[in-house]
Design a protein around this motif. Structure first.
Motif, mmCIF file in Angstrom:
data_model
loop_
_atom_site.group_PDB
_atom_site.id
_atom_site.type_symbol
_atom_site.label_atom_id
_atom_site.label_comp_id
_atom_site.label_asym_id
_atom_site.label_seq_id
_atom_site.Cartn_x
_atom_site.Cartn_y
_atom_site.Cartn_z
ATOM 1 N N PHE A 196 0.869 -1.171 0.000
ATOM 2 C CA PHE A 196 0.000 0.000 0.000
ATOM 3 C C PHE A 196 0.911 1.228 0.000
ATOM 4 C CE2 PHE A 196 -3.256 -2.827 2.109
ATOM 5 C CZ PHE A 196 -4.151 -2.787 1.039
ATOM 6 N N ARG A 254 0.249 4.277 0.359
ATOM 7 C CA ARG A 254 -0.252 5.340 1.214
ATOM 8 C C ARG A 254 -0.120 6.691 0.513
ATOM 9 N NH1 ARG A 254 -1.202 3.365 6.401
ATOM 10 N NH2 ARG A 254 -2.438 5.269 6.569
ATOM 11 N N SER A 255 0.341 7.718 1.196
ATOM 12 C CA SER A 255 0.338 9.047 0.588
ATOM 13 C C SER A 255 1.392 9.246 -0.486
ATOM 14 C CB SER A 255 0.519 10.114 1.670
ATOM 15 O OG SER A 255 -0.668 10.260 2.421
ATOM 16 N N SER A 282 0.842 16.072 1.651
ATOM 17 C CA SER A 282 0.517 15.584 2.999
ATOM 18 C C SER A 282 0.954 16.704 3.940
ATOM 19 C CB SER A 282 1.257 14.287 3.314
ATOM 20 O OG SER A 282 0.868 13.250 2.451
ATOM 21 N N CYS A 297 -4.334 15.152 4.808
ATOM 22 C CA CYS A 297 -4.874 14.805 3.490
ATOM 23 C C CYS A 297 -5.985 15.729 3.026
ATOM 24 C CB CYS A 297 -5.409 13.368 3.504
ATOM 25 S SG CYS A 297 -4.161 12.105 3.825
ATOM 26 N N ASP A 329 -7.679 4.068 3.066
ATOM 27 C CA ASP A 329 -6.533 4.791 3.603
ATOM 28 C C ASP A 329 -6.909 5.458 4.920
ATOM 29 O OD1 ASP A 329 -3.974 5.839 3.739
ATOM 30 O OD2 ASP A 329 -4.003 6.641 1.713
ATOM 31 N N GLY A 330 -5.904 5.998 5.614
ATOM 32 C CA GLY A 330 -6.169 6.644 6.888
ATOM 33 C C GLY A 330 -7.089 7.839 6.774
ATOM 34 N N LEU A 386 -7.692 3.035 -1.149
ATOM 35 C CA LEU A 386 -6.240 2.836 -1.182
ATOM 36 C C LEU A 386 -5.953 1.612 -2.030
ATOM 37 C CD1 LEU A 386 -3.375 3.476 -0.084
ATOM 38 C CD2 LEU A 386 -3.930 2.020 1.879
ATOM 39 N N GLY A 408 5.049 8.587 2.330
ATOM 40 C CA GLY A 408 3.752 8.051 2.679
ATOM 41 C C GLY A 408 3.826 7.379 4.030
ATOM 42 N N ALA A 409 2.687 7.147 4.643
ATOM 43 C CA ALA A 409 2.654 6.480 5.942
ATOM 44 C C ALA A 409 3.218 5.066 5.837
ATOM 45 C CB ALA A 409 1.223 6.432 6.471
ATOM 46 N N GLU A 410 3.534 4.494 6.977
ATOM 47 C CA GLU A 410 4.030 3.119 7.078
ATOM 48 C C GLU A 410 5.318 2.899 6.300
ATOM 49 O OE1 GLU A 410 2.942 0.843 9.210
ATOM 50 O OE2 GLU A 410 1.466 2.304 9.917
ATOM 51 N N LYS A 464 10.080 0.832 0.898
ATOM 52 C CA LYS A 464 9.113 0.452 1.929
ATOM 53 C C LYS A 464 9.906 -0.070 3.120
ATOM 54 C CE LYS A 464 5.478 -1.280 4.143
ATOM 55 N NZ LYS A 464 4.542 -0.419 4.904
#
Length: 335
Positions: free
Chosen positions: A45, A47-48, A83, A138, A188-189, A194, A254-256, A272
């Protein structure tokens, strides 16, 4: 392992406190995979880090139409792909996008939040503020989605639903840029759909945007983000700091633990970090670009002068103890 954190000494040698494992893919100038750590073909994923793709999809869907006689200004487009930290400059632009579309912040379907950063959040609360959707990092993307729906004549109330026409355009755009089908869908958050796809696809997609023709939707997003790095993240944010230190470079976190970086000539890196932490992303990206031979060429025509001192700081963040330096994060790319 792709990075380690050292703090102090043990028997005269740096004491390794923490390890970061991760997956890395680097594309050369020709677009071929020139660096790989782990299995970058596996879906993740983003994410952002996918926000540039989403912003390009909004332009493809007619986002400019809500601005009537002109295209969306580049600073507003940068916020759509951002973001942001919830700073006044960010909020003013989010509200401007919504105002042009004929909506207030009440239409945002992202969750309420506080500004990013402890000091900013505490200052906001001391001033009598509270968590609000417009403060969420976001909200620029969501404002862009609302404006795009108005321009295209689509319903606004359900703009985050996966079967909404806008989200279907975003899905097709992601597949087009990444060169692969979506492997899975989640939420997504921020509440928007997502899409999962590979790190290689993520790098391939950003490279396609960087290499796109001037004036195309993809290139307009890239150029807006490069022109306004302070709107993509904010003060003290690593992706903003990298774009300021190396003008012309595009960076998006992006997150994570996801990080995406591309240079003007097409070198692209996607990362990642397995533990989901964000601190290793930009340092690993800089090391990967150096491994690809991209950093020495970033001061060639088309790039402004590099801030080598800032790049050194970003490449090896300091670890503090009692407010003073006691160690650092060190990249350890295999090979």
């Amino acid at each position: 392992m792709v990075a380690e954190v050292v703090r102090g000494l043990r028997s005269g040698a740096p004491f390794v406190e923490s390890l970061h494992h991760g997956t890395v893919v680097g594309l050369g100038r020709d677009g071929a995979v020139a660096l790989r750590v782990g299995a970058p073909e596996r879906p993740v994923f983003p994410r952002s880090a996918a926000k540039p793709f989403q912003a390009a999809a909004m332009l493809r869907a007619g986002l400019d139409g809500v601005f009537l006689s002109r295209d969306i200004p580049s600073d507003l487009l940068a916020v759509v792909a951002s973001s942001h930290s919830g700073e006044p400059a960010h909020l003013a632009r989010v509200l401007e996008i919504l105002s042009v579309a004929g909506f207030s912040a009440d239409a945002l379907r992202c969750p309420a939040d506080l500004p990013l950063g402890t000091a900013a959040a505490e200052a906001h609360l001391r001033a009598g503020g509270r968590a609000e959707p417009v403060l969420m990092n976001c909200s620029g993307k969501h404002a862009g989605m609302i404006a795009c729906c108005v321009a295209a004549g689509w319903p606004v109330a359900n703009y985050t639903e996966p079967d909404h026409p806008l989200q279907q355009v975003i899905r097709r755009t992601v597949e087009d840029l990444a060169g692969e089908e979506i492997a899975g869908t989640a939420v997504d958050g921020c509440g928007a759909p997502l899409f999962a796809f590979s790190l290689t696809g993520l790098a391939r997609g950003l490279r396609a945007m960087v290499q796109a023709a001037p004036g195309s939707p993809e290139r307009r997003v890239v150029d807006a983000m490069r022109a306004h790095p302070e709107l993509v993240g904010g003060g003290g944010r690593p992706d903003t700091d990298l774009m300021r230190a190396a003008p012309g470079v595009l960076a998006k976190n992006g997150a994570e633990g996801v990080t995406l970086v591309a240079t003007l000539d097409g070198h692209t890196v996607a990362i990642k970090i397995a533990d989901g932490g964000g601190r290793a992303g930009i340092p690993v990206a800089l090391a990967a670009l150096n491994r690809l031979g991209a950093l020495p060429g970033m001061d060639t025509p088309g790039h402004l002068e590099l801030d080598m001192a800032q790049l050194a700081v970003l490449g090896a963040p300091t670890v503090l103890g009692g407010g003073r330096p006691v160690g650092s994060l060190r990249v350890r790319l295999p090979g």
